[in-house]
Scaffold this motif. Sequence first.
Motif, PDB file in Angstrom:
ATOM      1  N   UNK A 175      -9.323   2.623   5.754  1.00 44.91           N
ATOM      2  CA  UNK A 175      -9.182   1.999   4.439  1.00 44.91           C
ATOM      3  C   UNK A 175      -9.318   0.486   4.554  1.00 44.91           C
ATOM      4  N   UNK A 179       1.699  -0.970  13.092  1.00 44.24           N
ATOM      5  CA  UNK A 179       2.165  -0.313  11.868  1.00 44.24           C
ATOM      6  C   UNK A 179       1.419   0.985  11.591  1.00 44.24           C
ATOM      7  N   UNK A 232      -2.601  -3.279   2.539  1.00 38.96           N
ATOM      8  CA  UNK A 232      -2.940  -4.398   1.664  1.00 38.96           C
ATOM      9  C   UNK A 232      -2.505  -5.718   2.255  1.00 38.96           C
ATOM     10  N   UNK A 233      -1.274  -5.757   2.767  1.00 42.64           N
ATOM     11  CA  UNK A 233      -0.739  -7.015   3.302  1.00 42.64           C
ATOM     12  C   UNK A 233      -1.536  -7.475   4.506  1.00 42.64           C
ATOM     13  N   UNK A 234      -1.791  -6.557   5.428  1.00 41.88           N
ATOM     14  CA  UNK A 234      -2.515  -6.970   6.626  1.00 41.88           C
ATOM     15  C   UNK A 234      -3.968  -7.284   6.329  1.00 41.88           C
ATOM     16  N   UNK A 286     -12.918  -0.396   4.747  1.00 43.65           N
ATOM     17  CA  UNK A 286     -13.591  -0.274   3.451  1.00 43.65           C
ATOM     18  C   UNK A 286     -13.226  -1.456   2.554  1.00 43.65           C
ATOM     19  N   UNK A 287     -11.951  -1.874   2.617  1.00 36.79           N
ATOM     20  CA  UNK A 287     -11.522  -3.015   1.798  1.00 36.79           C
ATOM     21  C   UNK A 287     -12.303  -4.272   2.162  1.00 36.79           C
ATOM     22  N   UNK A 321       0.234  12.692   4.966  1.00 43.15           N
ATOM     23  CA  UNK A 321      -0.419  11.858   3.944  1.00 43.15           C
ATOM     24  C   UNK A 321       0.130  10.445   4.004  1.00 43.15           C
ATOM     25  N   UNK A 340       0.326   2.218   2.341  1.00 42.65           N
ATOM     26  CA  UNK A 340      -0.728   1.595   1.542  1.00 42.65           C
ATOM     27  C   UNK A 340      -0.441   0.113   1.339  1.00 42.65           C
ATOM     28  N   UNK A 341       0.839  -0.225   1.098  1.00 49.69           N
ATOM     29  CA  UNK A 341       1.193  -1.634   0.924  1.00 49.69           C
ATOM     30  C   UNK A 341       0.946  -2.399   2.219  1.00 49.69           C
ATOM     31  N   UNK A 394       3.378   5.308   0.003  1.00 51.92           N
ATOM     32  CA  UNK A 394       3.254   3.986  -0.620  1.00 51.92           C
ATOM     33  C   UNK A 394       3.429   2.848   0.357  1.00 51.92           C
ATOM     34  N   UNK A 395       4.375   3.011   1.279  1.00 51.70           N
ATOM     35  CA  UNK A 395       4.648   1.922   2.228  1.00 51.70           C
ATOM     36  C   UNK A 395       3.439   1.648   3.125  1.00 51.70           C
TER      37      UNK A 395
END
Lengths: 247, 193
Positions: free
Chosen positions: B67, B58, B14-16, B70-71, B4, B10-11, B7-8
């Motif tokens: 993801x 990464x 977001x950053x990239x 989708x973002x 799964x 997912x962050x 958190x890292x």
Amino acid sequence: MAQLLSADLKSRGLVLDPRSKLALMLSIVFFSMGGVGSDIKAVVLISKLLGLIPIILLLTAKQWKKALAYGGAYAVLTLVSLELLPVMNGGIKIFLTICCVGVLRFMPGLIMGAYILSSTTVSEFIAAFHRMHIPQQITIPLSVMFRFFPTVMEEMQAINAAMKMRDIRLFGKNAGKLIEYRLIPLLVCSVNIGQELSAAALTRGLSAPKKRTNICRIGFHLQDIAAFVTALSPAAVIICNRFEVIA
Amino acid sequence: MKEKLNGKDLINIGIFSAIYFVIVFITAMLGMVPILYPMLTVICPLVGGVVYMLFLTRVKKFGMIWIMSILMGILMLISGMSWYALAIGVFSGLIADLIFKSGNYGSSVKGVLSHAVFSLWIFGNYLLFYLNHESYMKTREEMVGKEYVDKLNSLLPMWSWVVLLAATLIFGLIGGMMGKSMLKKHLSKAGIA
């Protein structure tokens, strides 16, 4: 872009739920920009009115300057395309028409985007996404992303200023190095900042397996019902029309 | 063996995504000049390649590329460009993710391929011009005259979507390769890639 999704909560006037803003946006991109159902007269009329909604919304949010600028540009372009273009001819006419019509087509969506981004906070957005049962795998990156936008922009401006000094700019002596010399430093420092941000967020429990709470109060009010009725009206007209055709 | 995302991860997404979007968005400002608008399918994948390739270093789990795609679609919807980018992005992101997964999250050839597929969300923004084209043009004809419609049709004919799609894919490949070489030249030395 620095003020992206960081609304001033005290003086923003009429508050819409983020979900109704999204519904209006969808309606605008479908009917006003996408031209769905533009073979029906009534839909075309409604979609033109939909194009005015973002400007009204900007006015309710007390963003006078933006409303004036966008509304003015919209009005001028409409006037030009209706009054000036039929009397012109030749290559200029075609060029101007392409500019006018193209911009007019995209404008409602872009203005709506400007309204959404300037009248909603990140937290409200995340709250709305939670209510729509969008999983955390989407909402966490989304909030990190919006948190990180201003940082990237700031770093970018600093790097651009530094590179200008070395004449690495558009039309400068070293324009060929433009991409490499700007991108790489930006990447290096953004990634480093990102690592710190990530450590900070993890310390505060971002990856905790519990369901997250949110202090933003979002919910549907009278104005949201109005927004949804407006957003759904073109679809309703289309459905009625198709139904009649069949029956 | 389903790992799964934590958190890292997912962050990191977001950053990239933020870096990628800012860079592509600034580049896409060129498209405000109507003549340059179709050229964005060439420029954006070229510029985005570096960021994407760095992002791939990464990526070690399934779902991260998906993801991000989708973002990009959600951002395009919120900022009012179109909803097609989201519709395309959901699928192209999944395919890009599967391609990179098939190389065990380490193959650079698969990485370049997956960037080409990932770039399809940029092409998605152009679908606006091709779907509902007929009925849209008919209403325009009443408003601005047949001359203009003909001209626009000759500038952006119906078959041109093939060209735009091909341009996105090809320059996605080139952008990916350029990104890879830039990573090797600058970032691996610095210990970031």
